[in-house]
Structures are given as C-alpha cells and as structure tokens.
Write an enzyme that holds these catalytic residues in place. Structure first.
Site, PDB file in Angstrom:
ATOM      1  N   ASP A   1      48.555  37.176  40.589  1.00 34.61           N
ATOM      2  CA  ASP A   1      49.355  37.889  41.601  1.00 34.61           C
ATOM      3  C   ASP A   1      50.870  37.902  41.388  1.00 34.61           C
ATOM      4  O   ASP A   1      51.630  37.668  42.351  1.00 34.61           O
ATOM      5  CB  ASP A   1      49.042  37.318  43.006  1.00 34.61           C
ATOM      6  CG  ASP A   1      47.572  37.445  43.398  1.00 34.61           C
ATOM      7  OD1 ASP A   1      46.785  37.947  42.577  1.00 34.61           O
ATOM      8  OD2 ASP A   1      47.220  37.053  44.520  1.00 34.61           O
TER       9      ASP A   1
ATOM     10  N   HIS B   1      45.245  45.483  48.753  1.00 32.17           N
ATOM     11  CA  HIS B   1      44.680  45.653  50.094  1.00 32.17           C
ATOM     12  C   HIS B   1      44.752  47.093  50.594  1.00 32.17           C
ATOM     13  O   HIS B   1      45.766  47.778  50.389  1.00 32.17           O
ATOM     14  CB  HIS B   1      45.462  44.795  51.096  1.00 32.17           C
ATOM     15  CG  HIS B   1      45.401  43.320  50.860  1.00 32.17           C
ATOM     16  ND1 HIS B   1      44.229  42.617  50.749  1.00 32.17           N
ATOM     17  CD2 HIS B   1      46.396  42.393  50.740  1.00 32.17           C
ATOM     18  CE1 HIS B   1      44.507  41.328  50.570  1.00 32.17           C
ATOM     19  NE2 HIS B   1      45.815  41.173  50.552  1.00 32.17           N
TER      20      HIS B   1
ATOM     21  N   HIS C   1      51.381  43.385  53.005  1.00 33.18           N
ATOM     22  CA  HIS C   1      51.761  43.139  51.602  1.00 33.18           C
ATOM     23  C   HIS C   1      50.714  43.716  50.660  1.00 33.18           C
ATOM     24  O   HIS C   1      49.549  43.858  51.026  1.00 33.18           O
ATOM     25  CB  HIS C   1      51.900  41.627  51.351  1.00 33.18           C
ATOM     26  CG  HIS C   1      50.590  40.897  51.473  1.00 33.18           C
ATOM     27  ND1 HIS C   1      50.085  40.487  52.682  1.00 33.18           N
ATOM     28  CD2 HIS C   1      49.669  40.554  50.542  1.00 33.18           C
ATOM     29  CE1 HIS C   1      48.909  39.912  52.486  1.00 33.18           C
ATOM     30  NE2 HIS C   1      48.621  39.948  51.186  1.00 33.18           N
TER      31      HIS C   1
ATOM     32  N   LYS D   1      41.566  42.237  43.971  1.00 32.44           N
ATOM     33  CA  LYS D   1      40.900  41.487  45.036  1.00 32.44           C
ATOM     34  C   LYS D   1      41.505  41.845  46.377  1.00 32.44           C
ATOM     35  O   LYS D   1      42.634  42.341  46.432  1.00 32.44           O
ATOM     36  CB  LYS D   1      41.025  39.979  44.778  1.00 32.44           C
ATOM     37  CG  LYS D   1      42.477  39.500  44.740  1.00 32.44           C
ATOM     38  CD  LYS D   1      42.564  38.072  44.281  1.00 32.44           C
ATOM     39  CE  LYS D   1      43.968  37.554  44.269  1.00 32.44           C
ATOM     40  NZ  LYS D   1      44.618  37.472  45.581  1.00 32.44           N
TER      41      LYS D   1
ATOM     42  N   CYS E   1      46.677  31.532  46.589  1.00 33.96           N
ATOM     43  CA  CYS E   1      45.817  32.157  45.582  1.00 33.96           C
ATOM     44  C   CYS E   1      45.584  31.288  44.359  1.00 33.96           C
ATOM     45  O   CYS E   1      44.489  31.276  43.811  1.00 33.96           O
ATOM     46  CB  CYS E   1      46.342  33.543  45.234  1.00 33.96           C
ATOM     47  SG  CYS E   1      46.103  34.657  46.640  1.00 33.96           S
TER      48      CYS E   1
END
Ligand code: VGL
Ligand code: ZN
Length: 204
Positions: free
Chosen positions: A8, A48, A81, A106, A151
């Site tokens: 990430d 997302h 985010h 993810k 994460c």
C-alpha cells in the site's frame, strides 16, 4: 526463493493524502533500493469503491476513528481513502514501479475491510496472492510498506499462517500509531508469532 511484498505505498497513505502516515515518504527510496535485490516483487493496492463501509462518511453521525460493527466484523472507521481510479489510490510517483511483477488489489467488497494483502478481515475473500507466491516457489517473504499497525500487521500474520518465512524490514515500514506505542507493541507481537525483524541493510 525470496520475494519482496510492497504494501500500500499509495498517495492517500503518504503526507498530503487523506489517511497520511507520518514520514511514510521516507520509506520509498529504501524500497526502490531493495527491489533489484529480489527475483520477484509484488505489491498490494488498497482499492475501495466510493460506498465502502470502512469510510466514516458512509455512516451518518460517525467520525474517523470510531469503532463500529460492519457486517458482523469489528471495524475502525477511516476517512475516505484509496477510492478506485482516483489519484489517492495510485502508487506514489516516487516509487519505481517497473520491477513490480504483479499487483494484488484489496478492499473492493463494500461490506468488509481488507487490511491483509492475502485475505479480507472476515477471512473469506482471497486476493490470490498466496497461490501466486506458492506457484512461483516463494518460501521467504520480505514485507515493506504502510501502515505497520494495520495492513503490514495483518499481512504478516496471514503470511505466517500461509507457511511463509516472514521478514519485516522495519526501516521500510511506517505506522499510524493511532495510540502512541502501537507500532512498537505490534512489532513485538509479530516477533512472538515468528516474524523476523530486520533492517534494509541486512537484506542480501
Ligand atoms: C490501511 C487503514 C485502512 C493500510 C488501509 O494500508 O494500512 N489502513 N485501509
Ligand atoms: Zn482501506
């Protein structure tokens, strides 16, 4: 066979982003320097939909940091985010993406968050990362990225659970430290699960 997993390193988790990890940018040159030392480099990308249930803005009267239950799972609420196809979800421009062999996204299911690069928080959705690494003969996995206390932590636990030997490159990770001391505590907890703590200089 060893692989590097970059977790990430996205604009929203870097200074100036909506869920910025302080000093997150400092790990980027370290990661760029590590990549050529690996036969295989993979990355995860928090990705997302705008209606994701982890966003405080999608729950009336809630604020970032609030704890709720989302579809039966405990959930910390976050600022909006890493919304798919936005600048905030892109990898940092400072990150050298050329050596990355494959990206695993993810957090696409609006009903469940996904901190780990392997499985969602309900342990139901599978990104395919474990099967991919095993097909490539990876036994040793080196972790770098953001955020140490979310994460990276969840990814490290799942990597141990999947049978990999896991090395966490501490100077190539940064955390949120929502409560002061979180990062230190989590590093000790991961160590007790068998995760080795190393520095970038110790990677050979
Ligand atoms: C993360 C909170 C929400 C992370 C992702 O990458 O650590 N943290 N989504
Ligand atoms: Zn997220």
């Amino acid at each position: 066979m060893k692989a590097l997993l970059i977790i990430d390193v996205q604009n929203d988790f870097l200074p100036g982003g909506s869920l910025a990890v302080s000093e997150g940018n400092e790990i980027i040159p370290v990661i760029n320097h590590l990549m050529p030392q690996f036969d295989l480099v993979v990355a995860s990308q928090d990705w997302h939909p705008a209606d994701h249930g982890s966003f405080a803005a999608n729950h009336s009267g809630r604020n970032p940091g609030d704890a709720i239950t989302l579809n039966g799972q405990p959930q910390t609420l976050w600022p909006v985010h890493c919304v798919e196809r936005t600048q905030g979800a892109e990898f940092s421009e400072a990150l050298d993406c050329a050596p990355i062999d494959r990206v695993f996204r993810k957090g696409q299911n609006p009903l469940v968050d996904s901190y780990s690069a392997f499985f969602d928080n309900a342990k139901q959705g599978d990104t395919g990362l474990s099967a991919f690494l095993k097909e490539r003969g990876v036994t040793q996995l080196y972790l770098v990225g953001l955020a140490t206390d979310y994460c990276v932590k969840f990814t490290a636990r799942d990597a141990i659970g999947e049978g990999f030997a896991v090395e966490l490159v501490v100077d190539a990770c940064r955390g949120v430290d929502l409560v002061a001391g979180d990062v230190e505590r989590i590093l000790r907890e991961l160590e007790s699960l068998g995760v080795e703590m190393i520095t970038a200089a110790e990677v050979v």
